[in-house]
Design a protein around this motif. Structure first.
Motif, mmCIF file in Angstrom:
data_model
loop_
_atom_site.group_PDB
_atom_site.id
_atom_site.type_symbol
_atom_site.label_atom_id
_atom_site.label_comp_id
_atom_site.label_asym_id
_atom_site.label_seq_id
_atom_site.Cartn_x
_atom_site.Cartn_y
_atom_site.Cartn_z
ATOM 1 N N THR A 1 0.840 -1.187 0.000
ATOM 2 C CA THR A 1 0.000 0.000 0.000
ATOM 3 C C THR A 1 0.875 1.236 0.000
ATOM 4 O OG1 THR A 1 -1.745 -1.143 1.194
ATOM 5 C CG2 THR A 1 -1.760 1.251 1.313
ATOM 6 N N THR B 1 1.416 5.042 0.890
ATOM 7 C CA THR B 1 0.849 6.010 1.829
ATOM 8 C C THR B 1 0.543 7.309 1.094
ATOM 9 O OG1 THR B 1 2.076 5.045 3.652
ATOM 10 C CG2 THR B 1 1.262 7.284 3.960
ATOM 11 N N ASP C 1 -1.196 -0.211 -5.858
ATOM 12 C CA ASP C 1 -0.744 0.228 -4.536
ATOM 13 C C ASP C 1 -1.306 1.602 -4.193
ATOM 14 O OD1 ASP C 1 0.668 -2.125 -4.582
ATOM 15 O OD2 ASP C 1 2.652 -1.184 -4.625
ATOM 16 N N ALA D 1 -4.901 1.059 -3.244
ATOM 17 C CA ALA D 1 -4.952 0.489 -1.892
ATOM 18 C C ALA D 1 -4.715 1.575 -0.846
ATOM 19 C CB ALA D 1 -3.924 -0.637 -1.749
ATOM 20 N N GLY D 2 -3.795 2.487 -1.125
ATOM 21 C CA GLY D 2 -3.554 3.607 -0.210
ATOM 22 C C GLY D 2 -4.760 4.517 -0.095
ATOM 23 N N ALA E 1 -7.475 2.826 2.008
ATOM 24 C CA ALA E 1 -7.078 2.778 3.420
ATOM 25 C C ALA E 1 -7.110 4.151 4.090
ATOM 26 C CB ALA E 1 -5.669 2.191 3.532
ATOM 27 N N THR F 1 -11.866 -2.692 -2.771
ATOM 28 C CA THR F 1 -10.471 -3.067 -2.961
ATOM 29 C C THR F 1 -10.015 -2.456 -4.281
ATOM 30 O OG1 THR F 1 -10.975 -5.059 -4.225
ATOM 31 C CG2 THR F 1 -10.888 -5.289 -1.797
#
Length: 173
Positions: A2, A4, A47, A50-51, A54, A83
Motif C-alpha cells: 500500500t 501512503t 498500490d 490500496a492507499g 485505506a 479493494t
C-alpha cells in the motif's frame, strides 16, 4: 504493498450555487474532489488505489455526514468490500464523456459551473497518466440505505509527474 497518501486539499462543486438551480430542483447534484500526494512516482496503480481505500478521507458515505474516521461506508458501498480490484482502468476520453454526460444530462451548463467543472475535474483529468472508475461492485454490495444517490460516479486520477492522486465523486441525491 500500500502506498501512503497524504491528503492535500478538497473542493466541492455544488450545482445549486449556480443560476440555473431551478433546472435541478429535483436533485441535489455535486462534485466532490479530494487531492492526495504520494511519494513514489513508480508505485503501481494498484498500490495507490490500496492507499486511497485505506485513507481516512475515503471513509465518507457522501450522504451528508462527511468523513467519519471510524466509518464503515464509502459512497454507496460497505467499505470492507472496496479493494483496488473494484476499479477498472479507463481512458481519459471515456472518463471525460462520463463526466460530461452526467453534468449535462439536463441541458447546457452555465459558464461559471462549466468553468468550475473544468478546473476541478477536466484539468486534472487532462494530465492524468491513468484513470480508474469504480465499477467492480453492484447492488448486492450496497449498504442499508445506499439508494440515497440517484447517480454515483467515482473516478481516481493518477498524475505521476505531479505525484498527485485525485478522487472525483460526482453524484445526485
Amino acid at each position: 504493498m500500500t502506498e501512503t497518501l497524504t491528503h492535500e486539499s478538497s473542493a466541492f462543486v455544488n450545482f445549486r450555487h449556480f443560476a440555473f438551480a431551478e433546472r435541478y430542483a429535483h436533485a441535489f447534484r455535486w462534485l466532490d474532489v479530494r487531492r492526495f500526494r504520494f511519494s513514489d512516482p513508480s508505485a503501481p496503480d494498484r498500490d495507490l488505489l490500496a492507499g486511497l481505500v485505506a485513507h481516512e478521507q475515503f471513509r465518507d458515505d457522501y450522504a451528508g455526514g462527511g468523513v467519519d474516521p471510524g466509518g464503515t461506508r464509502h459512497g454507496e458501498y460497505w467499505l470492507r468490500l472496496l479493494t483496488p480490484e473494484a476499479y477498472e482502468s479507463i481512458g481519459r476520453e471515456r472518463a471525460a464523456r462520463l463526466l460530461a454526460t452526467w453534468a449535462e444530462q439536463y441541458g447546457p451548463l452555465p459558464g461559471p459551473l462549466a468553468e468550475a467543472l473544468r478546473r476541478e475535474a477536466h484539468d486534472p483529468l487532462a494530465t492524468a497518466d491513468s484513470v480508474h472508475h469504480l465499477n467492480g461492485l453492484g447492488e448486492d454490495e450496497y449498504y442499508d440505505w445506499a439508494s440515497v444517490h440517484g447517480e454515483f460516479h467515482e473516478l481516481v486520477l493518477v498524475d505521476r509527474a505531479a505525484r498527485r492522486l485525485t478522487l472525483l465523486v460526482a453524484a445526485d441525491d
